[in-house]
Write a protein that holds these residues in place. Structure first.
Motif, mmCIF file in Angstrom:
data_model
loop_
_atom_site.group_PDB
_atom_site.id
_atom_site.type_symbol
_atom_site.label_atom_id
_atom_site.label_comp_id
_atom_site.label_asym_id
_atom_site.label_seq_id
_atom_site.Cartn_x
_atom_site.Cartn_y
_atom_site.Cartn_z
ATOM 1 N N PHE B 62 0.832 -1.196 0.000
ATOM 2 C CA PHE B 62 0.000 0.000 0.000
ATOM 3 C C PHE B 62 0.867 1.246 0.000
ATOM 4 O O PHE B 62 1.812 1.338 0.771
ATOM 5 N N GLY B 64 0.211 4.826 0.907
ATOM 6 C CA GLY B 64 -0.882 5.555 1.528
ATOM 7 C C GLY B 64 -2.059 4.599 1.631
ATOM 8 O O GLY B 64 -1.949 3.536 2.234
ATOM 9 N N ARG B 65 -3.165 4.954 0.955
ATOM 10 C CA ARG B 65 -4.307 4.047 0.954
ATOM 11 C C ARG B 65 -4.448 3.299 -0.356
ATOM 12 O O ARG B 65 -5.308 2.446 -0.487
ATOM 13 N N LYS B 66 -3.605 3.694 -1.333
ATOM 14 C CA LYS B 66 -3.726 3.066 -2.645
ATOM 15 C C LYS B 66 -2.959 1.755 -2.688
ATOM 16 O O LYS B 66 -1.781 1.721 -2.327
#
Lengths: 199, 97
Positions: B62, B64-66
């Motif tokens: 991941f 960040g959140r991606k």
């Protein structure tokens, strides 16, 4: 992929496109050099003016120079971005691709560090090494970014680095050397790249 | 040295994927999509084929959140690709003589 020649050329194309950003525009290098020369000329003129009116405060000049530096930088980066984008579109390549991102990361990490370092020098009133610092960090940025673009960029970077080190030893020639690096060298290399790849 | 045709590289997408991974240490899924004209499903199928052959390896992480899926060529894959290049070169030489 039955045809071996076709397969090999496909392999070469993919290896090159994925690892190198080849749309860098030579004309934008020439223009960046011209902006730098105009900026350096203007600064030289201001310095002459100040030395004539003795007792004048330099504080106003510092602000003017910082604004001038930002204008030159934004114009140069903007022109390079815009013209390279146009070139990639013309060659039906994506401008924002993995290779161009690597190129920009490699270039801008040293360049931004150098810019902040130059600001720190302004902050502590040490002006005589600013030309050297900007040239050296820019040269290092170009050398590291050259792994992701045409090889000539490495030579341009080494040139900036040498001129920057000279400026560190001879700060009284700082402005002249800065104009030589950011101005003349950009025009020479921009012209060379245009001649080699864009005609 | 055996110089035989490697069926893994018969398909143009697998050939492109492997070429990219020979020139770059790592490459992520979206990067492939930016480089080649291919649908998500088609790309994943071919990546899975190369993964099953152990020519490439994959790591999901991941940023960040991606989610990001990174691929790289294994030693086995690099050798196989080199073999395939030798085969292609030989084929061209034979045609010329």
């Amino acid at each position: 992929m039955e045809n071996p020649e076709k397969a090999l050329s496909e392999i070469r194309l993919m290896m090159e496109r994925s690892s190198r950003f080849l749309s860098l525009s030579g004309i934008s290098g020439i223009l960046a050099g011209l902006y730098a020369l105009i900026g350096a000329g203007l600064l030289y003129f201001w310095l002459q003016e100040i030395s004539l009116e003795s007792g004048h405060s330099t504080q106003g000049l510092i602000w003017r120079v910082m604004i001038l530096a930002i204008v030159v930088l934004v114009l140069a980066v903007g022109t390079a971005g815009w013209m390279s984008r146009r070139r990639s579109r013309k060659n039906s390549l994506k401008f924002w691709a993995p290779a161009s991102r690597k190129f920009m990361r490699a270039l801008f990490l040293p360049v931004i560090s150098g810019g902040v370092f130059a600001l720190a020098l302004v902050h502590v009133n040490q002006y005589n090494l600013i030309a050297a610092v900007t040239l050296i960090f820019y040269g290092l940025g170009l050398v590291s970014a050259s792994h992701f673009t045409m090889n000539e960029i490495k030579h341009l970077g080494i040139g900036q680095l040498i001129i920057g080190l000279l400026a560190a030893f001879f700060p009284s020639f700082g402005l002249l050397l800065w104009a030589l690096g950011f101005g003349v060298l950009h025009i020479v290399y921009g012209g060379l790249m245009y001649y080699r790849y864009e005609r | 040295m055996k110089r035989k045709y490697d069926k893994a590289f018969e398909n143009v997408i697998r050939l492109q994927v492997m070429s990219i991974l020979m020139a770059n240490e790592r490459f992520d899924f979206n990067g492939f999509k930016e480089m080649m004209e291919v649908s998500d499903g088609n790309l994943s199928t071919h990546l899975r084929t190369l993964e099953k052959l152990e020519y490439i390896a994959v790591e999901k992480s991941f940023v960040g959140r991606k989610p990001q899926t990174n691929y790289w060529a294994t030693t086995k894959g690099r050798l196989a690709f080199q073999e395939h290049l030798n085969y292609l070169e030989n084929l061209i030489k034979e045609h010329k003589s």
